[in-house]
Design an enzyme around this catalytic site. Sequence first.
Site, mmCIF file in Angstrom:
data_model
loop_
_atom_site.group_PDB
_atom_site.id
_atom_site.type_symbol
_atom_site.label_atom_id
_atom_site.label_comp_id
_atom_site.label_asym_id
_atom_site.label_seq_id
_atom_site.Cartn_x
_atom_site.Cartn_y
_atom_site.Cartn_z
ATOM 1 N N CYS A 48 0.835 -1.210 0.000
ATOM 2 C CA CYS A 48 0.000 0.000 0.000
ATOM 3 C C CYS A 48 0.869 1.259 0.000
ATOM 4 O O CYS A 48 1.529 1.567 0.992
ATOM 5 C CB CYS A 48 -0.917 -0.043 1.223
ATOM 6 S SG CYS A 48 -1.827 1.480 1.544
ATOM 7 N N CYS B 126 0.032 3.794 2.707
ATOM 8 C CA CYS B 126 0.481 3.271 4.015
ATOM 9 C C CYS B 126 1.963 3.573 4.215
ATOM 10 O O CYS B 126 2.379 4.017 5.295
ATOM 11 C CB CYS B 126 0.267 1.764 4.095
ATOM 12 S SG CYS B 126 -1.444 1.231 4.005
#
Length: 146
Positions: A69, A72
Site C-alpha cells: 500500500c 500506508c
Amino acid sequence: MTDMIHITCPACQAKNRIPAAKLGAKPSCGACKAALFPDAPFELDEAGLNRHLKTDELPLLVDFWAPWCGPCRAMAPMFAQASREMAPAVRFAKLDTEQHQAVGSRFQIRGIPLIILFDHGREVARQAGAMNAGQITGWVRQHLKA
C-alpha cells in the site's frame, strides 16, 4: 498511594505495573528490559494486539497497513513522528493486515491505511486514509476528550 498503570511490553508481551508519575521517565520492562515506550511504533500480531487490548490502561493507536500500500508507506514516517510527540500518553503500534488477515476481518477493515484508537481495550474511533503527523495527533486528542 501511587496510581499504578498496567502496560504490556511491546517486545516480550509481559505485563508491567508502572507508577503513573514515572511514565515520562522512559520505563523499561521488568522481564526483558526493553523500552515500554519505544522511539517508533511497535509491530503487533493478532496475539499481541489481543494482549495489549486486554491489559493496557493507556490509549493505543494502531495503524492497520500492508507493505504493498503506497499511502500506508507514505504515512509511516508521519505516524512515527506522531508517536514521538504523544508518548507516553498514547502508545502507537502497527499491524500488517497482509500477514494477519483474520484481524482485518475481525475489525471489518475495508480500506487501508486505517488507524483505530483503543482506550482500555475498546474501540474509541477509526479513520481511514493517510494523514500527516499533525492531523494524527489532533485526531487522537479530539477523540480522547470525548
